[in-house]
Design a protein around this motif. Structure first.
Motif, PDB file in Angstrom:
ATOM      1  N   PRO A   1      -3.112  -9.810   8.034  1.00  0.00           N
ATOM      2  CA  PRO A   1      -2.928  -8.389   8.328  1.00  0.00           C
ATOM      3  C   PRO A   1      -4.023  -7.861   9.240  1.00  0.00           C
ATOM      4  N   GLY A   2      -3.664  -6.830  10.009  1.00  0.00           N
ATOM      5  CA  GLY A   2      -4.661  -6.101  10.768  1.00  0.00           C
ATOM      6  C   GLY A   2      -5.324  -5.062   9.876  1.00  0.00           C
ATOM      7  N   TRP A   3      -5.917  -4.067  10.507  1.00  0.00           N
ATOM      8  CA  TRP A   3      -6.602  -3.015   9.755  1.00  0.00           C
ATOM      9  C   TRP A   3      -5.609  -2.272   8.862  1.00  0.00           C
ATOM     10  N   PHE A   4      -6.033  -2.011   7.612  1.00  0.00           N
ATOM     11  CA  PHE A   4      -5.167  -1.359   6.634  1.00  0.00           C
ATOM     12  C   PHE A   4      -5.072   0.150   6.894  1.00  0.00           C
ATOM     13  N   ALA A   5      -3.870   0.696   6.762  1.00  0.00           N
ATOM     14  CA  ALA A   5      -3.711   2.150   6.775  1.00  0.00           C
ATOM     15  C   ALA A   5      -4.511   2.782   5.639  1.00  0.00           C
ATOM     16  N   GLN A   6      -4.584   2.085   4.502  1.00  0.00           N
ATOM     17  CA  GLN A   6      -5.269   2.624   3.319  1.00  0.00           C
ATOM     18  C   GLN A   6      -6.769   2.787   3.510  1.00  0.00           C
ATOM     19  N   ASN A   7      -7.329   2.262   4.585  1.00  0.00           N
ATOM     20  CA  ASN A   7      -8.752   2.506   4.829  1.00  0.00           C
ATOM     21  C   ASN A   7      -9.043   3.988   5.036  1.00  0.00           C
ATOM     22  N   PHE A   8      -8.010   4.758   5.372  1.00  0.00           N
ATOM     23  CA  PHE A   8      -8.194   6.195   5.563  1.00  0.00           C
ATOM     24  C   PHE A   8      -7.963   6.995   4.280  1.00  0.00           C
TER      25      PHE A   8
ATOM     26  N   ALA B   1      -0.796  -1.409   3.114  1.00  0.00           N
ATOM     27  CA  ALA B   1      -1.120  -2.415   2.103  1.00  0.00           C
ATOM     28  C   ALA B   1       0.073  -2.722   1.203  1.00  0.00           C
ATOM     29  N   ASP B   2       0.996  -1.772   1.060  1.00  0.00           N
ATOM     30  CA  ASP B   2       2.201  -2.045   0.277  1.00  0.00           C
ATOM     31  C   ASP B   2       3.070  -3.095   0.957  1.00  0.00           C
ATOM     32  N   ASP B   3       3.119  -3.094   2.281  1.00  0.00           N
ATOM     33  CA  ASP B   3       3.846  -4.140   3.003  1.00  0.00           C
ATOM     34  C   ASP B   3       3.171  -5.496   2.806  1.00  0.00           C
ATOM     35  N   ILE B   4       1.843  -5.510   2.857  1.00  0.00           N
ATOM     36  CA  ILE B   4       1.121  -6.765   2.636  1.00  0.00           C
ATOM     37  C   ILE B   4       1.454  -7.321   1.258  1.00  0.00           C
ATOM     38  N   ALA B   5       1.449  -6.451   0.261  1.00  0.00           N
ATOM     39  CA  ALA B   5       1.730  -6.885  -1.108  1.00  0.00           C
ATOM     40  C   ALA B   5       3.148  -7.421  -1.243  1.00  0.00           C
ATOM     41  N   GLU B   6       4.104  -6.775  -0.602  1.00  0.00           N
ATOM     42  CA  GLU B   6       5.486  -7.252  -0.703  1.00  0.00           C
ATOM     43  C   GLU B   6       5.650  -8.629  -0.061  1.00  0.00           C
ATOM     44  N   VAL B   7       4.991  -8.836   1.071  1.00  0.00           N
ATOM     45  CA  VAL B   7       5.040 -10.155   1.697  1.00  0.00           C
ATOM     46  C   VAL B   7       4.371 -11.187   0.797  1.00  0.00           C
ATOM     47  N   ALA B   8       3.241 -10.828   0.200  1.00  0.00           N
ATOM     48  CA  ALA B   8       2.546 -11.749  -0.699  1.00  0.00           C
ATOM     49  C   ALA B   8       3.416 -12.138  -1.878  1.00  0.00           C
ATOM     50  N   VAL B   9       4.079 -11.173  -2.490  1.00  0.00           N
ATOM     51  CA  VAL B   9       4.930 -11.459  -3.645  1.00  0.00           C
ATOM     52  C   VAL B   9       6.093 -12.357  -3.246  1.00  0.00           C
TER      53      VAL B   9
ATOM     54  N   LYS C   1      -7.360  -3.558  -3.061  1.00  0.00           N
ATOM     55  CA  LYS C   1      -6.306  -2.839  -2.344  1.00  0.00           C
ATOM     56  C   LYS C   1      -4.978  -3.575  -2.364  1.00  0.00           C
ATOM     57  N   THR C   2      -4.990  -4.845  -1.958  1.00  0.00           N
ATOM     58  CA  THR C   2      -3.727  -5.581  -1.980  1.00  0.00           C
ATOM     59  C   THR C   2      -3.486  -6.214  -3.345  1.00  0.00           C
ATOM     60  N   GLY C   3      -4.549  -6.690  -3.978  1.00  0.00           N
ATOM     61  CA  GLY C   3      -4.392  -7.407  -5.240  1.00  0.00           C
ATOM     62  C   GLY C   3      -3.717  -6.600  -6.324  1.00  0.00           C
ATOM     63  N   ARG C   4      -4.127  -5.349  -6.499  1.00  0.00           N
ATOM     64  CA  ARG C   4      -3.527  -4.560  -7.571  1.00  0.00           C
ATOM     65  C   ARG C   4      -2.061  -4.246  -7.270  1.00  0.00           C
ATOM     66  N   ARG C   5      -1.726  -4.162  -5.991  1.00  0.00           N
ATOM     67  CA  ARG C   5      -0.330  -3.942  -5.612  1.00  0.00           C
ATOM     68  C   ARG C   5       0.500  -5.203  -5.853  1.00  0.00           C
TER      69      ARG C   5
ATOM     70  N   VAL D   1      -1.374 -19.188  -6.904  1.00  0.00           N
ATOM     71  CA  VAL D   1      -2.544 -18.315  -6.768  1.00  0.00           C
ATOM     72  C   VAL D   1      -2.468 -17.500  -5.480  1.00  0.00           C
ATOM     73  N   TYR D   2      -2.756 -16.215  -5.616  1.00  0.00           N
ATOM     74  CA  TYR D   2      -2.972 -15.335  -4.470  1.00  0.00           C
ATOM     75  C   TYR D   2      -4.483 -15.168  -4.320  1.00  0.00           C
ATOM     76  N   ILE D   3      -4.996 -15.483  -3.147  1.00  0.00           N
ATOM     77  CA  ILE D   3      -6.442 -15.479  -2.926  1.00  0.00           C
ATOM     78  C   ILE D   3      -6.850 -14.332  -2.006  1.00  0.00           C
ATOM     79  N   THR D   4      -7.587 -13.384  -2.561  1.00  0.00           N
ATOM     80  CA  THR D   4      -8.291 -12.405  -1.743  1.00  0.00           C
ATOM     81  C   THR D   4      -9.713 -12.925  -1.599  1.00  0.00           C
ATOM     82  N   PRO D   5     -10.099 -13.408  -0.424  1.00  0.00           N
ATOM     83  CA  PRO D   5     -11.374 -14.113  -0.293  1.00  0.00           C
ATOM     84  C   PRO D   5     -12.571 -13.187  -0.225  1.00  0.00           C
ATOM     85  N   LEU D   6     -13.718 -13.780  -0.431  1.00  0.00           N
ATOM     86  CA  LEU D   6     -14.982 -13.081  -0.240  1.00  0.00           C
ATOM     87  C   LEU D   6     -15.373 -13.230   1.224  1.00  0.00           C
TER      88      LEU D   6
END
Length: 288
Positions: free
Chosen positions: A136-143, A171-179, A21-25, A66-71
């Motif tokens: 981040p809290g719960w993603f809007a994209q979960n819906f 999730a787009d906001d999360i990605a922008e902050v990550a970048v 979700k966030t990684g591809r963005r 590195v951007y880490i999306t953890p397990l």
């Protein structure tokens, strides 16, 4: 904020979870900037499997950022990955964590000391390199593309969240902050709590979706024990069912309701509203 030279063509950015979700963005935004980027996952252009340590070295080869999306498992493999990354020359880490990781009891007993996210955060802080943590809290994209989508499409969303509310984050906001954290100065040592600009209950969420689609799913309040038992009946291990139920607890208690300032601090703007997310998702056909 100014661009640095850490993302030169000679030093590609590695995005762990690059198809998620966030990684591809994050990958898309980095490539739009002309940054050489490795989308690493079991199905990405760079093979990476948290469960297969033999895939780590090749993914990290020549990487400085590195951007880490953890397990989300215990024990977390993130500390071992961080150690290997730093030993291999990585100088900047951006970790996707979760809201409440730093708050005792936020998720309940299944996430003592922040659970696997807490393990990852501690490893990143102790790494000796530049780091930024996103919570981040719960993603809007979960819906629209996640765990709640099938239920919304089926017309009934049954959850043990009562009348609780959450400030769902796009999730787009999360990605922008990550970048920004991956490519710009000014984010070292920052812990960004990320949320949307207002809190909504499940009925309000479904109302927003109905405004755009003309179809409204029913929100059914269920007992926590019944919800957990239902997950087990679907094939979840008891521990997994417990963790999933605990993860919903901050919505039930409205611990996810307060609006956080991470998007504003990192990007200098307000976070996207849930209604804007719904309009975009509906335009892309998320709900048919």
């Amino acid at each position: 904020m100014t661009q640095t030279d850490t993302t030169s063509a000679q030093e590609p950015v590695l995005v762990i979870g690059g198809t998620g979700k966030t990684g591809r963005r994050v990958v898309a935004r980095l490539r739009e900037r002309g940054v050489e980027t490795r989308a690493a996952s079991r199905s990405g252009d760079t093979l990476f499997d948290w469960a297969d340590l033999t895939t780590w070295a090749a993914a990290l080869d020549g990487v400085a950022t590195v951007y880490i999306t953890p397990l989300d498992t215990t024990p977390s493999p993130t500390p071992a990955f961080v150690e290997q990354a730093v030993a291999g020359g990585v100088r900047r880490l951006v970790l996707l964590s979760a809201r409440g990781t730093d708050v005792p009891g936020f998720f309940g007993p299944g996430y003592e000391d922040g659970g696997p996210h807490g393990e990852g955060e501690r490893a990143v802080r102790a790494s000796g390199v530049t780091w930024t943590i996103l919570r981040p809290g719960w993603f809007a994209q979960n819906f629209s593309e996640g765990v709640f989508l099938d239920a919304v499409l089926a017309g009934e969303l049954a959850l043990p969240t009562g009348d609780g509310k959450a400030a769902f984050v796009d999730a787009d906001d999360i990605a922008e902050v990550a970048v920004a954290a991956l490519t710009e100065d000014g984010h070292a040592g920052q812990e960004y709590g990320l949320s949307g600009p207002r809190a909504l209950g499940m009925d309000e969420v479904l109302d927003e979706i109905a405004k755009e689609t003309g179809k409204r799913a029913a929100y059914v309040r269920v007992d926590t024990d019944a919800f957990r038992a239902g997950l087990v009946a679907q094939g979840f291990e008891d521990v997994e069912a417990g963790l999933w139920t605990d993860a919903l607890r901050p919505i039930t208690t409205s611990a996810e309701a307060p609006v956080l300032d991470g998007v504003r601090r990192a990007l200098g703007r307000e976070p996207r509203d849930f209604a804007a997310f719904v309009r975009d998702a509906a335009a892309r056909g998320a709900w048919g």
